[in-house]
Structure formats: C-alpha cells, structure tokens
Scaffold this motif. Sequence first.
Motif, mmCIF file in Angstrom:
data_model
loop_
_atom_site.group_PDB
_atom_site.id
_atom_site.type_symbol
_atom_site.label_atom_id
_atom_site.label_comp_id
_atom_site.label_asym_id
_atom_site.label_seq_id
_atom_site.Cartn_x
_atom_site.Cartn_y
_atom_site.Cartn_z
ATOM 1 N N HIS A 7 55.526 62.475 41.335
ATOM 2 C CA HIS A 7 56.070 61.533 40.357
ATOM 3 C C HIS A 7 56.552 62.246 39.111
ATOM 4 O O HIS A 7 57.613 61.945 38.571
ATOM 5 C CB HIS A 7 54.994 60.512 39.984
ATOM 6 N N ARG A 11 60.595 62.497 37.625
ATOM 7 C CA ARG A 11 61.039 62.199 36.267
ATOM 8 C C ARG A 11 61.948 63.294 35.735
ATOM 9 O O ARG A 11 62.980 63.037 35.123
ATOM 10 C CB ARG A 11 59.826 62.048 35.348
ATOM 11 N N TYR A 166 67.451 56.974 29.156
ATOM 12 C CA TYR A 166 66.071 57.195 29.573
ATOM 13 C C TYR A 166 65.117 56.627 28.525
ATOM 14 O O TYR A 166 65.424 56.644 27.322
ATOM 15 C CB TYR A 166 65.778 58.688 29.715
ATOM 16 N N ARG A 171 62.057 58.216 31.967
ATOM 17 C CA ARG A 171 62.382 57.419 33.147
ATOM 18 C C ARG A 171 63.786 56.837 32.981
ATOM 19 O O ARG A 171 64.083 56.173 31.996
ATOM 20 C CB ARG A 171 61.353 56.306 33.336
ATOM 21 N N TYR A 190 61.468 50.150 39.233
ATOM 22 C CA TYR A 190 60.258 50.940 39.448
ATOM 23 C C TYR A 190 59.097 50.010 39.788
ATOM 24 O O TYR A 190 59.052 48.865 39.331
ATOM 25 C CB TYR A 190 59.909 51.753 38.199
#
Length: 281
Positions: A7, A11, A166, A171, A190
């Motif tokens: 994860h 990013r 972002y 993100r 998400y």
Amino acid sequence: MSLKSLHIKIRFLLLGIAPLLFPAQKARDYLKCDLKSLKTVCKESGKTISEISSEGGIKIYGRLEDLKKELSERSFEKYKEKIRFSCNEKIQFDSINRIYYVQNSGDDRKFNFIYSGQYNPKIRYKGTEDLKKFKDINLNSPQKYLQLYSRENENNRDYEVYYYFYNQQDRLEYSFHQHGNEFIEYTFIYQDSLYGPELTEVYKNGILSEEYSYYKNEDTSEKIITEYPVDESYRLDKKNRPFLKKSAYVPASGPCNCPEGYITKIIYWDEDRCSNKIILE
C-alpha cells in the motif's frame, strides 16, 4: 512484500516518484527482492503486451504505461540497457525532471513538468503551457472542470495539459486532462483495509475504466488491474454543459492495442525475501 508495504509503494507510484533513502544509503534491489513479476495481456486474446521479471535474468519489455506501474524513474535509469519498448512508442526523457513519457511519432511539442507539495491538495502537472502558478481549485465542486478548462485554447490542437491532485497522504484523488476542445476527468475510489485505503476503481468521465484486486498468498502478494476501453471524452456546449463524444485522439490501431482492454497481474515477494541476504542496487 506485505500488504502494508504494498500500500505504501502504491501511494508513491501514483505520485510518480520513488521513495528516497538517505543519499549515502544504498537500497534493496527492487527487481530481486520485492517485485517477482508483472505481465500485461490483452483481454480478448491473452497476447502478452508487457512483462517484467528477474527470474532467469532481467526481462523488461512492453508499453511504457504498463512498465511505469512498477518501475520508478530511478529503476528506468538503472535498467535502461535492458528495457525493450516493443509497442512502436516514441519514448521521451525530460532530463530536468528525469521523467520518461510517451509522445506520438511526429509530435515535437515541448511538455513542462511541475510538482508542488506546498498546496492542499498537492498538485502534479504536465502540459504544453508553461505555467507560472497553479489556480485555486475547489475539488468539492461538481463543476471543477470549469476551473481547469481553457476556453482560449480549445481550438488549438497543440494545447494539452494534465493535472493530478493528491491529498496530504499522497493519495491521488482527481485528475484532469485537456487536449484541444476535449477534456477528461478521472476519479479514484478507495476502500479501507487493515493496511489503509486501497485503490479499487478508477472512473473516466463517470465510466468505469480500471478495477483493482488484491490477494495474499503464502509467500507472495498479488495485484490484478483490469482496464476497460473508454473512447469518449467531454466537450462543452455554449452554456458550459459537458457532453460525451468519441474522442478524436483515440490511438490508432497498432501491435499493442487491445480493443477489449487489458489485464495486468503483478506479483510481489514477501518483504523478508532479502532480509537475511540484502541485495543492494
């Protein structure tokens, strides 16, 4: 690689940058310690379009778009002698920002690159316009495209800009692309997991264009990306109302074009693969 590490890596890849270590410190060799393989195939035929693998020797070939899903700009520099771009793409390299990107054959336009982390949201930009500063954008506005769309350049086919927004956790939340009188909006969905938010869907002009799935195996983790073709883009009418129409900039047929879309399968090693014997770049 654990799902948590996966994860964190996602990013940074969405940001288009690689996580940097201290300047004097060497990093683990990503292709030998973390990434087991990447393979992109056509949905309709299963034909292999792109591949990354280090088992039995380094193998890297295919579309730049696929390879950049897992290779940072630093990795492109390290493995550039081993990379084979096999899709008749014109690969460009911006030496100032050290970014690889694709341009159509015969396209000699100059693109500018800007990244600013001082804004909220953070912004990354690529475009033919040499921006001096970013506009103030309200991402909560349903008509945010009007804040980015350039009416004065809509009849200029050479005008092309990309904006990526972002949040403070790096993100990617929204992106906008204008080329002449066409524009595209991308939104990103998400879902919460034990390791934080994970990207699950991407919508192009409100139409599902990508789906992401994640799996954990005994000694590997997997990410599967399914891409669907969306050939429509937005235009604006005289009252600034958007309507969809087939894009004039849909790529011509070629050796790597898949009419029904693509499937990319990425396999990561568990993070302890090199813990006993660190392999440095």
